[in-house]
Design a protein around this motif. Structure first.
Motif, short mmCIF file in Angstrom:
data_model
loop_
_atom_site.label_atom_id
_atom_site.label_comp_id
_atom_site.label_asym_id
_atom_site.label_seq_id
_atom_site.Cartn_x
_atom_site.Cartn_y
_atom_site.Cartn_z
N SER A 151 -35.22 -24.11 79.73
CA SER A 151 -34.81 -24.93 80.88
C SER A 151 -35.89 -25.93 81.25
O SER A 151 -35.62 -26.90 81.97
N ASP A 191 -22.86 -20.37 71.80
CA ASP A 191 -21.80 -20.53 72.79
C ASP A 191 -21.05 -19.23 73.04
O ASP A 191 -20.18 -19.17 73.93
N THR A 192 -21.35 -18.18 72.28
CA THR A 192 -20.72 -16.88 72.51
C THR A 192 -21.77 -15.92 73.08
O THR A 192 -21.89 -15.78 74.29
N HIS A 238 -23.55 -25.11 70.84
CA HIS A 238 -24.68 -24.95 71.77
C HIS A 238 -25.80 -25.87 71.31
O HIS A 238 -26.21 -25.83 70.15
N GLU A 286 -26.94 -11.27 76.40
CA GLU A 286 -26.45 -12.50 77.01
C GLU A 286 -27.57 -13.41 77.47
O GLU A 286 -27.32 -14.51 77.98
N THR A 287 -28.83 -12.96 77.32
CA THR A 287 -30.01 -13.79 77.55
C THR A 287 -31.05 -13.41 76.50
O THR A 287 -30.97 -12.34 75.88
N PRO A 291 -28.03 -17.49 80.74
CA PRO A 291 -26.88 -16.65 80.36
C PRO A 291 -25.87 -17.41 79.52
O PRO A 291 -25.67 -18.62 79.70
N CYS A 292 -25.24 -16.71 78.60
CA CYS A 292 -24.22 -17.33 77.76
C CYS A 292 -23.05 -17.79 78.62
O CYS A 292 -22.60 -17.06 79.51
N PRO A 293 -22.53 -18.99 78.37
CA PRO A 293 -21.41 -19.49 79.17
C PRO A 293 -20.14 -18.69 78.97
O PRO A 293 -19.37 -18.48 79.90
N GLU A 294 -19.89 -18.24 77.76
CA GLU A 294 -18.68 -17.48 77.45
C GLU A 294 -19.08 -16.31 76.55
O GLU A 294 -18.97 -16.39 75.33
#
Length: 211
Positions: free
Chosen positions: A6, A33-34, A121, A148-149, A169-172
């Motif tokens: 970030s 993206d997953t 991604h 997820e992270t 965190p993963c968006p989806e």
């Protein structure tokens, strides 16, 4: 080492470190993206072995690519239906199982086939466009929840991975849909993020899990 992507400067350092790590055969964790993935150079057999050892798995390892054009160099013929699906859903949460070219010098497990995906991604794509095809599996120990992270992945995988790229965190956090396109039939092997109804808009003859 974990890099917080970030922060722009740290993102640049992290991506450069990940590319360098893959080049020397080390493992990296990056967002897709997953879910988060643990990755290695697909053409370094010892790196793929290290990936499986880190996960505690012996399953065939999927491959992620950074562009659609890379697929042509990996496969032994690609049916038109498969090309239509790739055009419609790549980059994205669609994995296709294809016969890989016999000339490829890799050892990913399987029976002459390979599961390939182009993730949607920016961090993953930036790494993949420099490294080329990577063997990538979900960044977790066998039997444990998918991370997820990057921090969650580090808790499970620890020092077996050289570089962790934290993209939040993963968006989806839903696994990709997997389709086999290795013969005249095109069949869903795993339900996932892309529903079969959407896929059948492109390939009406697609065989679902219930068929």
């Amino acid at each position: 080492m974990l890099y917080d992507c970030s922060q722009l400067a740290e993102r640049d350092r992290g991506i450069a470190a990940a590319i360098e790590a893959v080049g020397r055969g080390d493992l990296v964790v990056m967002p897709t993206d997953t879910v988060y993935g643990i990755g290695a150079d697909a053409f370094k057999s010892w790196s793929v072995t290290a990936l499986n050892n880190a996960k505690g798995s012996s399953a065939p390892v999927p491959v992620l690519v950074g562009s659609r054009h890379t697929l042509d160099g990996l496969v032994f013929g690609l049916p038109q239906a498969a090309r239509d699906l790739v055009d419609a859903f790549w980059p994205g949460a669609l994995t296709i199982v294809v016969e890989h070219a016999p000339s490829l010098q890799w050892d990913l497990g399987g029976d002459g086939t390979v599961a390939v995906r182009m993730p949607l991604h920016p961090i993953a794509l930036e790494v993949l466009r420099e490294t080329g095809p990577m063997a990538v599996s979900s960044a977790n120990k066998q039997g444990q929840p998918a991370a997820e992270t990057a921090a969650e992945a580090r808790d499970q995988l620890g020092y077996s991975v050289s570089v962790y790229l934290e993209g939040g965190p993963c968006p989806e956090p839903v696994a990709s849909t997997i389709i086999s396109v290795t013969n005249s039939e095109h069949r869903v092997l795993r339900a996932g993020a892309i529903p079969i109804e959407k896929l059948r808009e492109v390939v009406p003859t697609l065989i679902g899990l219930e068929d």
